[in-house]
Scaffold this motif. Structure first.
Motif, PDB file in Angstrom:
ATOM      1  N   LEU A  53     -53.673  -8.154  16.357  1.00  0.00           N
ATOM      2  CA  LEU A  53     -55.160  -7.703  16.367  1.00  0.00           C
ATOM      3  C   LEU A  53     -55.535  -6.669  17.276  1.00  0.00           C
ATOM      4  CD1 LEU A  53     -57.522  -8.812  14.445  1.00  0.00           C
ATOM      5  CD2 LEU A  53     -58.161 -10.202  16.055  1.00  0.00           C
ATOM      6  N   ILE A  54     -55.019  -7.030  18.681  1.00  0.00           N
ATOM      7  CA  ILE A  54     -55.379  -6.057  19.453  1.00  0.00           C
ATOM      8  C   ILE A  54     -54.777  -4.775  19.268  1.00  0.00           C
ATOM      9  CG2 ILE A  54     -54.814  -5.694  22.049  1.00  0.00           C
ATOM     10  CD1 ILE A  54     -55.019  -8.577  22.450  1.00  0.00           C
ATOM     11  N   THR A  55     -53.455  -4.907  18.712  1.00  0.00           N
ATOM     12  CA  THR A  55     -52.965  -3.544  18.280  1.00  0.00           C
ATOM     13  C   THR A  55     -53.631  -2.668  17.165  1.00  0.00           C
ATOM     14  OG1 THR A  55     -50.608  -4.651  18.680  1.00  0.00           O
ATOM     15  CG2 THR A  55     -50.748  -2.296  17.733  1.00  0.00           C
ATOM     16  N   THR A  56     -54.419  -3.494  16.563  1.00  0.00           N
ATOM     17  CA  THR A  56     -55.219  -2.542  15.420  1.00  0.00           C
ATOM     18  C   THR A  56     -56.378  -1.909  16.129  1.00  0.00           C
ATOM     19  OG1 THR A  56     -56.419  -4.597  15.015  1.00  0.00           O
ATOM     20  CG2 THR A  56     -55.000  -3.900  13.525  1.00  0.00           C
ATOM     21  N   GLY A  93     -56.438   6.269   7.058  1.00  0.00           N
ATOM     22  CA  GLY A  93     -55.592   5.292   6.519  1.00  0.00           C
ATOM     23  C   GLY A  93     -54.745   4.296   7.834  1.00  0.00           C
ATOM     24  N   LEU A  94     -54.243   5.457   8.699  1.00  0.00           N
ATOM     25  CA  LEU A  94     -53.526   4.744   9.924  1.00  0.00           C
ATOM     26  C   LEU A  94     -54.492   3.695  10.558  1.00  0.00           C
ATOM     27  CD1 LEU A  94     -51.181   4.612  11.842  1.00  0.00           C
ATOM     28  CD2 LEU A  94     -52.190   6.801  12.692  1.00  0.00           C
ATOM     29  N   ALA A  95     -55.514   4.149  10.974  1.00  0.00           N
ATOM     30  CA  ALA A  95     -56.629   3.040  11.557  1.00  0.00           C
ATOM     31  C   ALA A  95     -57.036   1.947  10.949  1.00  0.00           C
ATOM     32  CB  ALA A  95     -57.905   4.074  12.071  1.00  0.00           C
ATOM     33  N   GLY A  96     -56.870   1.990   9.564  1.00  0.00           N
ATOM     34  CA  GLY A  96     -57.086   0.782   8.732  1.00  0.00           C
ATOM     35  C   GLY A  96     -58.696   0.711   8.451  1.00  0.00           C
ATOM     36  N   ILE A  97     -59.282   1.799   8.133  1.00  0.00           N
ATOM     37  CA  ILE A  97     -60.843   1.659   7.813  1.00  0.00           C
ATOM     38  C   ILE A  97     -60.909   1.331   6.079  1.00  0.00           C
ATOM     39  CG2 ILE A  97     -62.720   3.179   7.554  1.00  0.00           C
ATOM     40  CD1 ILE A  97     -61.621   2.844  10.155  1.00  0.00           C
ATOM     41  N   PRO A  98     -61.780   0.409   5.944  1.00  0.00           N
ATOM     42  CA  PRO A  98     -61.707   0.070   4.606  1.00  0.00           C
ATOM     43  C   PRO A  98     -61.738   1.010   3.499  1.00  0.00           C
ATOM     44  CG  PRO A  98     -63.383  -1.163   5.984  1.00  0.00           C
ATOM     45  CD  PRO A  98     -63.001  -0.004   6.661  1.00  0.00           C
ATOM     46  N   PHE A  99     -61.312   0.825   2.237  1.00  0.00           N
ATOM     47  CA  PHE A  99     -61.001   1.531   1.180  1.00  0.00           C
ATOM     48  C   PHE A  99     -60.049   2.622   1.508  1.00  0.00           C
ATOM     49  CE2 PHE A  99     -65.240  -0.456   1.114  1.00  0.00           C
ATOM     50  CZ  PHE A  99     -65.157  -1.138   0.256  1.00  0.00           C
ATOM     51  N   PHE A 100     -59.107   2.681   2.613  1.00  0.00           N
ATOM     52  CA  PHE A 100     -58.107   3.650   2.494  1.00  0.00           C
ATOM     53  C   PHE A 100     -56.922   2.630   2.648  1.00  0.00           C
ATOM     54  CE2 PHE A 100     -61.316   6.283   4.371  1.00  0.00           C
ATOM     55  CZ  PHE A 100     -60.807   7.544   3.979  1.00  0.00           C
ATOM     56  N   ASN A 101     -55.711   2.920   2.039  1.00  0.00           N
ATOM     57  CA  ASN A 101     -54.541   2.100   1.822  1.00  0.00           C
ATOM     58  C   ASN A 101     -54.112   1.185   2.904  1.00  0.00           C
ATOM     59  OD1 ASN A 101     -53.270   4.166   2.970  1.00  0.00           O
ATOM     60  ND2 ASN A 101     -51.998   4.540   1.401  1.00  0.00           N
ATOM     61  N   GLY A 102     -54.235   1.848   4.091  1.00  0.00           N
ATOM     62  CA  GLY A 102     -53.930   1.209   5.261  1.00  0.00           C
ATOM     63  C   GLY A 102     -54.596   0.030   5.433  1.00  0.00           C
ATOM     64  N   PHE A 103     -55.863   0.173   5.366  1.00  0.00           N
ATOM     65  CA  PHE A 103     -56.810  -1.128   5.452  1.00  0.00           C
ATOM     66  C   PHE A 103     -56.232  -2.373   4.568  1.00  0.00           C
ATOM     67  CE2 PHE A 103     -60.196  -3.496   3.338  1.00  0.00           C
ATOM     68  CZ  PHE A 103     -61.004  -4.032   4.434  1.00  0.00           C
ATOM     69  N   TRP A 104     -55.954  -2.003   3.228  1.00  0.00           N
ATOM     70  CA  TRP A 104     -55.379  -3.295   2.508  1.00  0.00           C
ATOM     71  C   TRP A 104     -54.201  -3.855   2.852  1.00  0.00           C
ATOM     72  CZ3 TRP A 104     -59.062  -4.770  -0.501  1.00  0.00           C
ATOM     73  CH2 TRP A 104     -60.113  -4.013  -0.977  1.00  0.00           C
ATOM     74  N   SER A 105     -53.496  -2.988   3.249  1.00  0.00           N
ATOM     75  CA  SER A 105     -52.034  -3.403   3.516  1.00  0.00           C
ATOM     76  C   SER A 105     -52.015  -4.300   4.883  1.00  0.00           C
ATOM     77  CB  SER A 105     -50.920  -2.411   3.298  1.00  0.00           C
ATOM     78  OG  SER A 105     -51.339  -1.253   4.171  1.00  0.00           O
ATOM     79  N   LYS A 106     -52.611  -3.564   5.819  1.00  0.00           N
ATOM     80  CA  LYS A 106     -52.627  -4.279   7.172  1.00  0.00           C
ATOM     81  C   LYS A 106     -53.556  -5.621   7.151  1.00  0.00           C
ATOM     82  CE  LYS A 106     -52.931  -0.782  10.717  1.00  0.00           C
ATOM     83  NZ  LYS A 106     -53.672  -0.164  11.550  1.00  0.00           N
ATOM     84  N   ASP A 107     -54.356  -5.303   6.394  1.00  0.00           N
ATOM     85  CA  ASP A 107     -55.183  -6.564   6.493  1.00  0.00           C
ATOM     86  C   ASP A 107     -54.307  -7.956   5.643  1.00  0.00           C
ATOM     87  OD1 ASP A 107     -58.209  -6.674   7.404  1.00  0.00           O
ATOM     88  OD2 ASP A 107     -57.726  -8.303   5.711  1.00  0.00           O
ATOM     89  N   ALA A 108     -53.526  -7.470   4.599  1.00  0.00           N
ATOM     90  CA  ALA A 108     -52.856  -8.486   4.050  1.00  0.00           C
ATOM     91  C   ALA A 108     -51.778  -9.288   5.360  1.00  0.00           C
ATOM     92  CB  ALA A 108     -52.150  -7.934   2.808  1.00  0.00           C
ATOM     93  N   MET A 157     -61.495 -13.282   9.145  1.00  0.00           N
ATOM     94  CA  MET A 157     -61.213 -12.648   9.969  1.00  0.00           C
ATOM     95  C   MET A 157     -61.229 -11.012   9.765  1.00  0.00           C
ATOM     96  SD  MET A 157     -60.635 -14.222  12.596  1.00  0.00           S
ATOM     97  CE  MET A 157     -60.038 -13.419  13.553  1.00  0.00           C
ATOM     98  N   THR A 158     -61.151 -10.804   8.342  1.00  0.00           N
ATOM     99  CA  THR A 158     -61.332  -9.391   8.087  1.00  0.00           C
ATOM    100  C   THR A 158     -62.301  -8.660   8.830  1.00  0.00           C
ATOM    101  OG1 THR A 158     -60.630 -10.095   5.963  1.00  0.00           O
ATOM    102  CG2 THR A 158     -61.549  -7.807   6.056  1.00  0.00           C
ATOM    103  N   TYR A 159     -63.681  -9.320   8.947  1.00  0.00           N
ATOM    104  CA  TYR A 159     -64.652  -8.713   9.787  1.00  0.00           C
ATOM    105  C   TYR A 159     -64.326  -8.500  11.110  1.00  0.00           C
ATOM    106  CZ  TYR A 159     -66.538  -9.235   5.104  1.00  0.00           C
ATOM    107  OH  TYR A 159     -66.822  -9.417   3.814  1.00  0.00           O
ATOM    108  N   GLY A 160     -63.642  -9.702  11.653  1.00  0.00           N
ATOM    109  CA  GLY A 160     -63.063  -9.502  13.174  1.00  0.00           C
ATOM    110  C   GLY A 160     -62.076  -8.315  13.244  1.00  0.00           C
ATOM    111  N   THR A 161     -61.476  -8.228  12.436  1.00  0.00           N
ATOM    112  CA  THR A 161     -60.407  -6.994  12.512  1.00  0.00           C
ATOM    113  C   THR A 161     -61.314  -5.687  12.606  1.00  0.00           C
ATOM    114  OG1 THR A 161     -58.962  -8.292  11.215  1.00  0.00           O
ATOM    115  CG2 THR A 161     -58.297  -5.889  11.436  1.00  0.00           C
TER     116      THR A 161
END
Lengths: 585, 508, 103
Positions: A409-412, A376-391, A495-499
Motif C-alpha cells: 500500500l505504501i508503495t502505491t 496508468g502506472l500510478a493507478g488512477i481510476p479508470f486507467f488499466n493500472g488501477f483495476w489490476s493493481k487494485d485486484a 480499502m479501494t478508497y484507502g488506496t
C-alpha cells in the motif's frame, strides 16, 4: 482444426525467425527495405498470435524429439496465448517505432534480426509445454537481450550492461535448469501437464528444490531483489528494446514461470512466503530508488522492477489472475511510457531529467501520451493500472499477511510520488536548459497512440480474460468474475478508497516537497544511498572482483617451467594415493 | 568391399599412405624448385584424397556395425575390435581430419615442410582409430604412444619460432614421463594377472591385489597427462596455443578425448579391484571445470583462452563418464560421448576460425604466426560478417547456450547427475552448471569485440579468407546448429558407445 | 628376512624409477632430463622382464621390451632434436630459460 492450429502456432514462432533470417541475408540491403521487412514479419506474427485466441482450451502440437530431451511440444492455453499476444503485439509496435527511432543507424540488420529472433523465442517460451524447451527458449531470450543491450558495442557502459544482464539471468537460469533436471530425474518426463498430474509421486524434498530453483530463476529474470541490478544497467539499450524486452515481455517471463507452476509448488513449505517477501521488499526498495534517480530511463526501469514485484506478490498471495491481469496492464502502459520517453530522448538527445523541464509545450502530443501512461502506472481510476493493481491489493488484503499488504500500500503512494515527479520534471514546470527538440515523426506518434488506446481500454477485457483462463488452465482453479461483478467488488471494497487516498497523498507530497528544500536536505544521506542502488551494485562489484582476483592468483600455478609441470603430475598421483591410504575412498 | 576388408583398410590406409605423402611431397618440392623455380607441393592433394578415400570404408564399417553390432578383425595376430566407442571416435577423427585438411589447403600453403604436416596428420588419424579399437593392454599402449608422437612434431611445427619449440619440449617431456607411468601400470597388471586382455574378451581372474589399485592410479595419472586432467594439464595451454591452428583443432577436439578413452579402456580391465575409479574421475573433473574456467578468464590471447576452455570441457566429459562408472547410469557416458562429438565440432570451428584470422592478419601484421590478441577481434564483423557469425556460434555453443550443440550434451550429462539422486552428485552438477555461467564471462567479450564498430588498424589491410576455409566453417557451423536443434538424432551413435562403458563397469 | 631374486629386481626397478623421477623434478638441463627419462624407461624395461619371468611368459615380455625400446628411442631422438633447436634459438638448455609461455 488441429492442422490449422498447428500451422498458426508454428508460424507465430516461425515467422519472426524467418524474418530474422531474411534480415541477416539482406544485411547489405537499403535501410528502408530493412525497416519495413522487419515490420511486416512482426505484423504477420501478431496476426497469427491474435487468431490463436479463438482456440479456446488446451490444444497441442508435437514434434518428435528424443530421449532425455523430450518431444518439442507446444500448447496454447490462456497464459501462453495472452503472453504471446503481448510479445508479438508490443514487438510489432516497437518495431514500428524503431523505423523512425533507428533511422540512419549502422548495423540495422543486426538490430532487427535480433529483435525478431527475440519475439519468436518469447512466444516459444510461453507456448512450450516441455520444460526442456522452455529452458531453451528462456536462454535464447537472454542471449537476444544481451546482444541488444550491448548493441552500441563501442560504448563500454553498454557492453558492461549487456554482460551483467547476461550473467545474472544465466545465474537464475541455473535455477530453472536445476528444477527441470530434478523433476526429470524423479518423473522421467519433461511434459508440463504430465508433471502436474504426477505431482503426488514427487517426494517433498525434490519438490521444494525444484520450487526454489524456479523461484531463483524467476527472481533473476524478473529483476527482483537481490538479483535486480542488471535491469537499470540494461537501459543502455536502444529505447524500443527497453520497451519491448525490459518492460513488456522478457522480464515477465519470471512471473509467467511462477504463475505456470503455482499449482505445483504452492504446497511447498515456505515457497509462498518467500515469494511474498521478495515481492514486498522489491516493490518498496525499487520504488524508493525510482524516486531518487535522475536518469529518465532508469526511473522507468526501477518502476518496472517495482511493478513486477506487484505481480510476484500476487502470485505469492495466490491470485494468479490478478498477477496476469496486472502483467497485461503493465505491458501496455510501460511500453507506452518507454516509447514516449524514447521520443523525448530521441528529440533532445539526453536522458538526464535535470536537463529537461517544460517540454510539454514543445511536444504536446508526447506529453499527453506520457501522462496517460503515467496515470496508468500510478493507478488512477479508470486507467488499466488501477483495476489490476487494485485486484492485487484486494487479494493481498484478504489472503496475505498484513505487513506485506501495508508495504504494498505504501508503495502505491511512492509510485504516485515518483510518477508525478517524473512527469513534472520532464514535461511541466519551467525549462531548465535551452533545448530545441527535433519534431517527433508521425510513425512514432502512431505507435504511441495505439498503446495509449490500449492503456485506456485494456481493463475492459478483464472478464473475458478470466473466463479464458478458467477454460484453458485446469490446474489453477480460477473463479472468474465478469466485468460488472468486478466493478461492484472494487467499489464496495473499503480499502479501494484507502488506496486512492494513499495515491493522492503521494502526488501531493511531491508537489509540496518541492517547496520545502530543507526536508530533502535532511534526508540527503539516504537519498545518496538510494541513488547508488542501495548498495546492491557494490555487492555485485565485490563478487566480480573476488572472482577476478582468484583467477589472477591462480594464474601463477601455470609456471611454465617443465620441472613444475612434472611436479604437478606427481602431485596428482600422490594426492590420489593419499585419498586411498586415508581410507576415504 | 567386405566389412572386414573395410575395417582393415580404415586402419592401414593412413599408415601406408603417410610415408608416401611425405616422400612425394618432398621430392616434388625439390624437383619443382630446381626445374622451374616455383614450389609445387602435391602433398595436400594426396592427403585430401586419402582422407576422402577413408570415408568409404568408414561408411561400410558403420553400416556393418549398425546392422550386426561389434565385430573384430585380425592384423597379423593382433585382434582389433570395432565397438560403439570405436565407431564414435573413428567418425569424429575422420570428420575432423577431413575438415582440417580442407582448412589447411590455404592456411598451410607455402609453409616450409608442408608435406610433413599432412603426412603426420594422416598418420595421426590412423593411430587414433587403431588405439580406440585395440583389444590388448600393451597394444593399446603402443598405439597410444604412436598417436602421441605425431603431435609432438606438429606442435613444434614452426621450428624457427621459440615459443612453438618451447611448447613442443614441454609437451614431449611431460607426456613421455606420463606414458612411462602408464607403462609401469600396465606391467603391474601383467605381473599380477598374467594377461593383457581388454574388454572382457578373455575371461581372466582379477586377484584382489593392492598393486592393481596402484596400477589404476598410474593409469589415471599417466593417461591423465594426455587427457589434460588437472593437475596434469600444465602442458596443454602452451601446446594448443602454439600449434598450427588446424592441429590445435584436432588436438583439442580429438586427441585429448582419445587419451581419455584409452584411460577408460585400461581402467575397465582392473575395474573389479579398483572400484573407486569413477569417484576419482568425478573429483578430477571438478578441478578441471573450475581451473580451466578461472584460468581462461584473464587470458589475452584467443588461442590460449580456447586452450584453457578445452581443459574445462574435458571436465564435463570426464564428469559424465565418472557418473556412469560410479552409478551405472547410461546417460552420463552417453552425454560424455555426445559432448566429445559436439566439443570436437565447436572447438574445431573456433580454433580454425581464429587460425583463419591469424592468417588474414598475416598481411597487415607482417607475421602470419603472430598470436591473435583479443583486441584483434575488434570490428571483425564489419569486414567478415559470416566469419564473425560462425565464431559467435562456436563460442556460444562452447558456453553452453541453447539451442546450440554444446548445451545439449551438457544437459545429458547433468541429467545423469540428477538421476543418481545423490545430494553430493547433485551439488557437483549444480557447480558445473554455475561454471558454465562463469565461462560466459570470457566467451561473451570476444563476441562483443567482433561486433564493435571501430575496427583494429590491421583489419582494413587483412587478406581474404579462402573459399575452402569458408566452406569448412559453414559446414561446421551448420552442424552445430543442426545437432543442437535435433539432439535426439545422435542417439544411435552415442548410445552404443555408452553401453560399452556401462557394461564394462557394471556388467551390463 | 631373506630377499628373493624377484625382490631384488623389484628393488632395482624402484630405485631406477625413483632416481628417474627425482631427476625429472630437480634437474634443469634438457639433455640431462632426457637422460633421466632414459633411467625411468630402463626401470620399466627391467620390470617388464621381471613380469615375464614371474608369469612364465618370458617370450612375450621380451617382445614387449623390444617394442618399448623402439618407441622410447623415437621419443628420445625427438627430444634431442627439439633440444638442439632450442639451443640454437635460445642459447640455453636451462628449463627456467624456456619458460616464456606461462600464466
Amino acid at each position: 482444426m488441429d492442422a490449422i492450429f498447428s500451422y498458426l502456432v508454428s508460424s507465430t514462432i516461425g515467422l519472426p525467425w524467418l524474418g530474422s533470417l531474411v534480415l541477416v541475408i539482406l544485411a547489405r540491403a537499403n535501410e528502408k527495405t530493412q525497416h519495413w521487412i522487419a515490420f511486416l514479419f512482426s505484423l504477420l506474427s501478431t496476426i497469427c498470435a491474435i487468431s490463436l485466441i479463438s482456440f479456446n482450451g488446451p490444444a497441442a502440437v508435437i514434434f518428435p524429439g528424443g530421449g532425455v530431451f523430450g518431444d518439442i511440444s507446444l500448447m496454447a492455453d490462456g497464459l501462453g496465448i495472452m503472453l504471446s499476444v503481448i510479445a508479438t503485439g508490443i514487438g510489432c509496435i516497437s518495431i514500428l517505432f524503431s523505423t523512425a527511432y533507428m533511422k540512419g543507424e549502422k548495423q540495422l540488420s543486426r538490430y532487427y534480426s535480433l529483435m525478431l529472433f527475440f519475439i519468436g523465442a518469447m512466444v516459444g517460451l510461453v507456448l512450450s509445454s516441455n520444460l526442456f524447451y522452455t529452458f531453451v527458449f528462456w536462454e535464447i531470450t537472454a542471449v537476444c537481450s544481451y546482444a541488444l543491450i550491448s548493441f552500441y558495442n563501442d560504448d563500454p557502459k553498454a557492453v558492461r550492461g549487456g554482460m551483467k544482464a547476461f550473467i545474472i539471468t544465466q545465474l537464475g537460469g541455473v535455477g530453472l535448469l536445476v528444477g527441470s533436471l530434478i523433476l526429470y530425474g524423479t518423473l522421467h518426463t519433461l511434459h508440463i501437464p504430465t508433471i502436474m498430474l504426477k505431482l503426488t509421486n514427487i517426494p517433498p524434498g525434490v519438490l521444494s528444490l525444484a520450487g526454489f530453483g524456479f523461484l531463483i530463476a524467476a527472481v533473476a529474470k524478473s529483476a527482483q531483489v537481490p538479483l535486480h541490478t542488471w535491469l537499470p544497467d540494461a537501459m543502455e539499450a536502444p529505447t524500443p528494446i527497453s520497451a519491448l524486452i525490459h518492460a513488456a515481455t522478457m522480464v515477465n517471463a519470471g512471473v509467467y514461470l511462477l504463475a505456470r507452476f503455482y499449482p505445483a509448488f504452492y504446497t511447498v513449505p515456505g515457497w509462498k512466503d518467500a515469494i511474498i517477501m521478495i515481492g514486498a521488499i522489491t516493490a518498496i526498495l525499487s520504488a524508493i530508488m525510482a524516486a531518487t534517480a535522475y536518469d529518465l530511463k532508469r526511473v522507468l526501469a526501477y518502476s518496472t522492477i517495482s511493478q513486477l514485484a506487484y505481480m510476484v506478490y500476487a502470485v505469492g498471495v495466490g491470485d494468479i489472475f490478478a498477477s496476469q491481469f496486472h502483467l497485461l496492464s503493465h505491458a501496455l502502459f510501460k511500453a507506452l511510457l518507454f516509447l514516449a520517453a524514447g521520443a523525448v530522448i530521441h528529440s533532445i538527445g539526453t536522458r538526464d531529467m535535470r536537463l529537461m523541464g517544460g517540454l510539454g509545450r514543445k511536444m504536446p502530443f508526447v506529453r499527453s501520451m506520457f501522462i496517460i501512461g503515467a496515470l496508468g502506472l500510478a493507478g488512477i481510476p479508470f486507467f488499466n493500472g488501477f483495476w489490476s493493481k487494485d485486484a492485487i491489493l484486494a487479494a493481498g488484503f484478504s489472503h496475505g499477511p498484513m505487513w506485506a499488504y501495508l508495504i504494498m500500500l505504501i508503495t502505491t503512494g511512492i509510485t504516485a510520488y515518483y510518477t508525478t515527479r517524473c512527469v513534472w520534471m520532464v514535461f511541466l514546470g519551467e525549462p531548465r536548459t535551452e533545448i530545441h527538440p527535433h519534431p517527433v515523426s508521425p510513425v512514432m506518434k502512431a505507435s504511441l497512440f495505439i498503446l495509449s488506446i490500449g492503456t485506456l481500454t485494456s481493463w475492459g477485457m478483464g472478464g473475458r480474460l478470466a473466463e479464458f483462463f478458467e477454460h484453458s488452465l485446469p490446474f489453477h482453479h480460477f473463479h472468474p468474475l465478469s466485468i460488472a461483478e468486478r466493478f461492484a467488488e472494487v467499489f464496495t471494497f473499503p480499502m479501494t478508497y484507502g488506496t486512492l487516498l494513499v495515491i493522492a497523498t503521494g502526488m501531493v507530497v511531491y508537489l509540496y516537497i518541492k517547496r520545502v528544500r530543507g526536508v530533502v536536505h535532511d534526508f540527503r544521506g539516504i537519498i545518496q544511498f538510494a541513488e547508488n542502488g542501495l548498495g546492491f551494485d557494490a555487492l555485485n562489484a565485490v563478487v566480480s572482483q573476488v572472482t577476478i582476483y582468484t583467477a589472477e592468483a591462480l594464474r601463477y600455478t601455470q609456471t611454465g617451467v617443465l620441472n613444475w609441470n612434472i611436479f604437478g603430475m606427481l602431485l596428482g598421483m600422490i594426492a590420489m594415493l593419499g585419498l586411498i591410504e586415508m581410507g576415504g575412498l | 568391399m567386405t566389412a572386414d576388408f573395410a575395417f582393415k583398410s580404415l586402419l592401414l590406409l593412413p599408415v601406408i599412405a603417410f610415408p608416401f605423402i611425405y616422400l612425394i611431397g618432398r621430392a616434388s618440392v625439390r624437383l619443382s624448385t630446381r626445374n622451374t623455380g616455383t614450389q609445387r607441393n602435391p602433398a595436400k592433394w594426396i592427403a585430401l584424397f586419402v582422407m576422402l578415400l577413408l570415408v568409404m570404408p568408414l561408411v561400410i564399417v558403420v553400416k556393418q556395425f549398425t546392422a550386426q553390432g561389434p565385430f573384430s578383425t585380425f592384423i597379423g595376430s593382433i585382434e582389433l575390435k570395432m565397438d560403439g566407442v570405436g565407431i564414435l571416435m573413428s567418425i569424429v577423427v575422420v570428420l575432423m581430419s577431413l575438415a582440417v585438411v580442407l582448412f589447411s589447403d590455404h592456411y598451410m600453403s607455402h609453409e616450409v615442410g608442408e608435406e610433413k604436416y599432412y603426412a603426420l596428420l594422416v598418420c595421426m588419424t590412423g593411430m587414433v582409430m587403431g588405439m580406440v579399437t585395440s583389444t590388448d593392454l600393451f597394444n593399446l599402449w603402443v598405439w597410444f604412444e604412436a598417436m602421441a608422437i605425431t603431435p609432438y612434431i606438429l606442435v613444434a611445427f614452426y621450428h624457427d619460432r621459440a615459443p612453438a619449440l618451447e611448447a613442443g619440449v614441454k609437451y614431449l617431456f611431460q607426456s613421455a614421463a606420463g606414458t612411462m607411468l602408464v607403462l609401469f601400470g600396465i606391467i603391474l597388471v601383467f605381473m599380477h594377472t598374467g594377461s593383457l586382455c581388454l574388454g572382457g574378451s578373455c575371461a581372466i581372474e582379477i586377484p584382489k591385489e593392492p598393486a592393481l589399485v596402484v596400477a589404476g592410479l598410474l593409469f589415471i595419472t599417466g593417461f591423465g597427462v594426455k587427457a589434460a586432467l588437472v593437475p596434469m594439464h600444465t602442458w596443454l595451454p602452451d601446446a594448443h596455443s602454439q600449434a598450427p591452428s588446424g592441429v590445435s583443432a584436432i588436438l583439442s577436439g580429438v586427441v585429448i578425448e582419445a587419451a581419455l578413452i584409452a584411460m577408460i579402456r585400461a581402467l575397465d580391465m582392473i575395474s573389479p579391484v579398483f572400484t573407486n575409479a569413477g569417484t576419482f574421475l568425478i573429483i578430477l573433473s571438478v578441478g578441471n571445470i573450475i581451473l580451466g574456467n578461472l584460468l581462461a578468464l584473464r587470458q589475452t590471447q584467443v588461442k590460449r583462452m580456447l586452450a584453457f576452455s578445452s581443459i574445462s570441457h574435458m571436465g564435463y566429459i570426464v564428469l559424465g563418464i565418472g557418473i556412469t562408472m560410479s552409478y551405472g547410469l547410461i546417460n552420463g557416458a552417453q552425454g560424455s560421448f555426445f559432448h566429445i562429438v559436439t566439443h570436437a565440432l565447436m572447438k574445431g570451428l573456433s580454433f580454425m576460425i581464429v587460425g583463419a584470422l591469424m592468417h588474414a592478419y598475416g598481411n597487415s601484421k607482417g607475421d602470419a604466426h603472430a598470436p591473435l590478441e583479443i583486441s584483434d577481434l575488434n570490428g571483425v564483423a564489419s569486414r567478415f560478417p559470416g566469419l564473425a557469425f560462425a565464431l559467435s556460434i562456436g563460442l556460444l555453443s562452447l558456453a553452453g547456450i541453447p539451442p546450440l550443440a554444446g548445451f545439449m550434451s551438457k544437459w545429458q550429462i547433468f541429467v545423469a547427475g540428477f538421476e543418481t539422486g545423490n545430494p553430493a552428485m547433485i551439488g557437483v552438477v549444480i557447480f558445473a552448471a554455475l561454471n558454465s555461467v562463469l565461462s560466459l564471462a570470457y566467451y561473451a567479450p570476444l563476441i562483443n569485440r567482433m561486433y564493435r564498430q571501430k575496427p583494429t588498424p590491421y583489419l582494413a589491410k587483412a587478406g581474404r579468407i579462402a573459399f575452402s576455409m569458408n566452406m569448412v566453417f559453414f559446414a561446421l557451423g551448420i552442424l552445430i546448429i543442426v545437432v543442437g536443434v535435433m539432439p535426439g538424432t545422435w542417439n544411435w551413435l552415442t548410445n552404443p558407445a555408452a553401453q560399452i562403458i556401462q557394461k564394462a563397469f557394471w556388467g551390463g | 628376512m631373506t630377499l628373493t631374486f624377484p625382490d631384488l629386481v623389484l628393488i632395482a626397478v624402484m630405485a631406477l624409477f625413483g632416481i628417474g623421477l627425482y631427476a625429472l623434478l630437480t634437474i634443469r638441463n634438457l639433455i640431462r632430463i632426457i637422460v633421466a627419462l632414459q633411467v625411468l624407461v630402463k626401470g620399466v624395461i627391467l620390470l617388464i622382464i621381471l613380469a615375464g619371468y614371474l608369469t612364465n611368459q618370458i617370450g612375450m615380455a621380451q617382445s614387449m621390451a623390444l617394442t618399448v625400446i623402439v618407441a622410447d628411442t623415437i621419443v628420445a631422438v625427438l627430444g634431442m632434436a627439439l633440444a638442439v633447436q632450442i639451443m640454437r634459438k635460445k642459447k640455453s638448455l636451462d628449463t627456467s630459460d624456456i619458460a616464456e609461455l606461462k600464466r
